[in-house]
Each structure stands twice: as C-alpha cells, then as structure tokens.
Design a protein around this motif. Structure first.
Motif, PDB file in Angstrom:
ATOM      1  N   LYS A  65       0.834  -1.207   0.000  1.00 33.32           N
ATOM      2  CA  LYS A  65       0.000   0.000   0.000  1.00 33.32           C
ATOM      3  C   LYS A  65       0.868   1.256   0.000  1.00 33.32           C
ATOM      4  N   THR A  66       1.897   1.255   0.858  1.00 32.83           N
ATOM      5  CA  THR A  66       2.757   2.434   0.963  1.00 32.83           C
ATOM      6  C   THR A  66       3.676   2.578  -0.251  1.00 32.83           C
ATOM      7  N   GLN A  67       4.140   1.465  -0.785  1.00 34.25           N
ATOM      8  CA  GLN A  67       4.975   1.522  -1.989  1.00 34.25           C
ATOM      9  C   GLN A  67       4.221   2.196  -3.131  1.00 34.25           C
TER      10      GLN A  67
ATOM     11  N   THR B   4       0.615   8.809   8.606  1.00 36.93           N
ATOM     12  CA  THR B   4       0.140   8.606   9.982  1.00 36.93           C
ATOM     13  C   THR B   4       0.878   7.468  10.676  1.00 36.93           C
ATOM     14  N   GLU B   5       1.691   6.733   9.934  1.00 35.43           N
ATOM     15  CA  GLU B   5       2.336   5.557  10.532  1.00 35.43           C
ATOM     16  C   GLU B   5       3.849   5.678  10.589  1.00 35.43           C
ATOM     17  N   ASN B   6       4.332   6.886  10.261  1.00 30.99           N
ATOM     18  CA  ASN B   6       5.770   7.139  10.244  1.00 30.99           C
ATOM     19  C   ASN B   6       6.513   6.189   9.314  1.00 30.99           C
ATOM     20  N   THR B   7       5.951   5.977   8.133  1.00 28.25           N
ATOM     21  CA  THR B   7       6.604   5.083   7.176  1.00 28.25           C
ATOM     22  C   THR B   7       7.009   5.806   5.898  1.00 28.25           C
ATOM     23  N   PHE B   8       6.913   7.145   5.889  1.00 30.61           N
ATOM     24  CA  PHE B   8       7.382   7.862   4.700  1.00 30.61           C
ATOM     25  C   PHE B   8       8.903   7.778   4.646  1.00 30.61           C
TER      26      PHE B   8
ATOM     27  N   VAL C 199      -3.184   9.835   1.820  1.00 33.53           N
ATOM     28  CA  VAL C 199      -3.342   9.696   3.262  1.00 33.53           C
ATOM     29  C   VAL C 199      -3.023   8.236   3.603  1.00 33.53           C
ATOM     30  N   ASP C 200      -1.850   8.036   4.216  1.00 32.11           N
ATOM     31  CA  ASP C 200      -1.339   6.681   4.481  1.00 32.11           C
ATOM     32  C   ASP C 200      -1.040   6.553   5.974  1.00 32.11           C
ATOM     33  N   SER C 201      -1.847   5.916   6.783  1.00 30.69           N
ATOM     34  CA  SER C 201      -3.115   5.349   6.420  1.00 30.69           C
ATOM     35  C   SER C 201      -4.247   6.250   6.894  1.00 30.69           C
TER      36      SER C 201
END
Ligand code: ADP
Ligand code: MG
Length: 312
Positions: free
Chosen positions: A112-114, A141-145, A200-202
């Motif tokens: 999803k983030t990829q 929102t998940e600190n995965t950028f 918007v992730d997530s």
C-alpha cells in the motif's frame, strides 16, 4: 485582503464574510458544498443563518441539477496518474483518477505504501508519460514515509530526485485530530503549488487507536465520515487525485465471510470511488482485486514491487 469573493452573497454582511474566509470558506463552491453544521461551527451562528448562507452560495454557483451533458463535460477534465504497472492501470480504468478517491486495503507488507510513493513520483511526470506535471501532498500517519525510497523510484523514472522530493509536501500526523487539522492546510498548499495528488497513508490507523474503547465506534465513524467528506470536496473542487490506504486486520475469529474486510467498513465504501484489495503473492508479486467500481468490472491484476518501484 484583495477582492472579497463573498460580498455578493445575499444576507451576508462584512463580519460574516470575514469569519467565513477566516475559517477557510474563501470561495463560493466551498460554502455551497458545506453542510449546515460545518457553517455553524465555522462562524458560530444559528442553523437558520447557515442555511441562508449555503443556499445563497448554491444559487451563486448554480449548483442544483445539471444535465448529464454538463456532467460529461466536467468528467472530461478528469485525468489519470499511472501506477507504473500497465496491468494495475488497466484494472483502474487507466490509472488513479483525479476528482475521486482511490482506496487500497490489505495486510501489512501488501505494498500500500509503496504504491503511495510511486504515485507521488509519477504525478510529477509530464502528461504524455502518464503524470500530471504536478506535486503531491503526503499525510503520513504511521511514520513510514521514506524519502530514500522515493529517491530510488524517481531515479528509476529518469527524474531529478531532488526536484521530485521538493514537490512532495509531507506531514506526519500524530493523532486523529491532528490528521483532521492537516487537511485544512492541504487546501492552501494545493492552490499555491499545483498539487494533483493527495495521499493519506493510512486513513484509518489513528482513528482506530484514538477511538478504541467501548462505545467509541459511533463517534469514530462520525469523525471519519466527516473527514472523508472533506477529502472528497477537496478532490472534486481542485480536480485532485486522492489515494488512501487502510490496513486490514486478519481476523482469525471470523469463520464466515471474508476475514479481510477493511477497517472503516461501510463508511469508506461509500466515499471511495475505487477500492482495491492488495495481497502478497510469491516473491515480488502482488495481486490487486478491484471491488465495487462504478463503471468497471470487478477483476484482478498482478504487478510487482521491484527495486525500481511498481512494475508489471
Ligand atoms: P504496506 O502495505 O504495509 O504499506 P509496504 O508498501 O510498506 O506495505 O510494502 C513493503 C514491501 O515492499 C516490502 O515487504 C518489500 O517487499 C517491498 N519493498 C520495499 N522497499 C523495497 C525495495 N527497495 N526494493 C524492493 N522491494 C521493496
Ligand atoms: Mg504502509
């Protein structure tokens, strides 16, 4: 302030129009699309006043019935951003569409983030290469950028990675209220920077953790519903593509039906135009399944997550 765009609204004095503008309702379309409750909150007025303001704005922008032909003309302004995979683009009717919401749900690691990174890069491509020559806003929102990963994808696309990173406006949301607040800023950034994609992730994770107690499901769904409506408005008013993600909880307790129904349930179902379910297959392979698109058949596509990004 320059010209006051609200000065011609019947029954709206200078004070009220100032308050409206201060609250972010600085054009008639935004007011016309607002709910009575939103206007009441924004300018601290009674429902009667709010109703009059909205009605005036609707007349001013001529927003009632329109012919199917006019809708068709508007649809012609809709553009698409390539995902990097022809198969996935085809599944979505040619890529991720502007003026609507595309949702991806799936388990952890389903990419999803990829896909969010890839779209943030691809939106910057020229139109003839599947982009919109525009920028992206990324709410994380998940600190995965990961800018390093974006850089990798940008280079693979033949773009200048520095320029690409400059055109992605990233905000880390710390709780659901903060996430809601950030959306207001998107409106300003969008106008000034030719933003054509909002990620918007997530969408759901902070709402889920902030409203996890007993009896909090209803307020959570209400807040999320309102948030989604605001996203929809931003997307339609500015012709922006919106990509939102939603992590699915595997529910081993569920014996019947699909154990991977997305969190957020029916609320997301109504707001998102395109919904796809992503799942991991062998190695780099991923499977995307389209669910309930308005004019496309439910079907599946296979794509890959490689070093270079999303590919066939
Ligand atoms: P989620 O659906 O949880 O957001 P991600 O989008 O973070 O999942 O996907 C993570 C997966 O993406 C990893 O498990 C890996 O398979 C793949 N991936 C991440 N970075 C790279 C990379 N640089 N090269 C190849 N594959 C990668
Ligand atoms: Mg993720």
């Amino acid at each position: 302030m320059a010209k006051n765009p609200l000065k011609d609204l019947p029954g709206v004095g200078e004070k009220t129009s100032e308050k409206l503008i201060e609250a972010g309702y600085d054009d008639l379309m935004a007011i016309a699309a607002a709910s009575i409750g939103e206007i009441c909150d924004a300018i601290e007025c009674g429902e009667g006043t709010a109703e009059k303001v909205i009605e005036g704005a609707r007349q001013a922008v001529n927003m009632d019935f329109e012919t199917a032909e006019a809708v068709y003309e508007k649809r012609k302004l809709v553009r698409r951003i390539t995902t990097g995979s022809k198969a996935l683009d085809d599944l979505l009717g040619g890529g991720v569409e502007t003026a609507s919401i595309t949702e991806a749900h799936g388990a952890f690691g389903s990419s999803k983030t990829q896909l969010a990174f890839q779209l943030s890069v691809n939106v910057q491509l020229p139109e003839e290469e599947g982009g919109l020559a525009g920028g992206a806003v990324f709410i994380d929102t998940e600190n995965t950028f990961r800018p390093e990963r974006v850089e990798q994808m940008a280079i693979a696309m033949g773009l200048d990675p520095k320029e690409v990173l400059k055109n992605i406006f990233v905000a880390r949301a710390y709780n659901s209220d903060h996430q809601i607040l950030l959306l207001d800023k998107v409106k300003d950034i969008a106008k000034e920077n030719n933003i054509r994609l909002l990620v918007v992730d997530s969408l759901t994770s902070l709402f889920r953790s902030d409203y996890s107690g007993r009896g909090e499901l209803a307020p959570r769904q209400q807040k999320m519903n309102r948030y989604l409506h605001n996203i929809q408005k931003i997307s339609e008013v500015n012709n922006i593509a919106v990509y939102i993600t939603n992590q699915v909880m595997a529910n081993p307790g569920q014996l019947f039906g699909d154990p991977t129904t997305p969190a957020g349930g029916h609320i997301l179902g109504h707001a998102a135009t395109y919904r796809m379910y992503l799942r991991k297959s062998k190695d780099q392979k991923r499977v995307a399944k389209l669910i309930d698109a308005p004019s496309l058949p439910d079907s599946e596509a296979i794509f890959k997550v490689t070093e270079e990004g999303i590919r066939d």
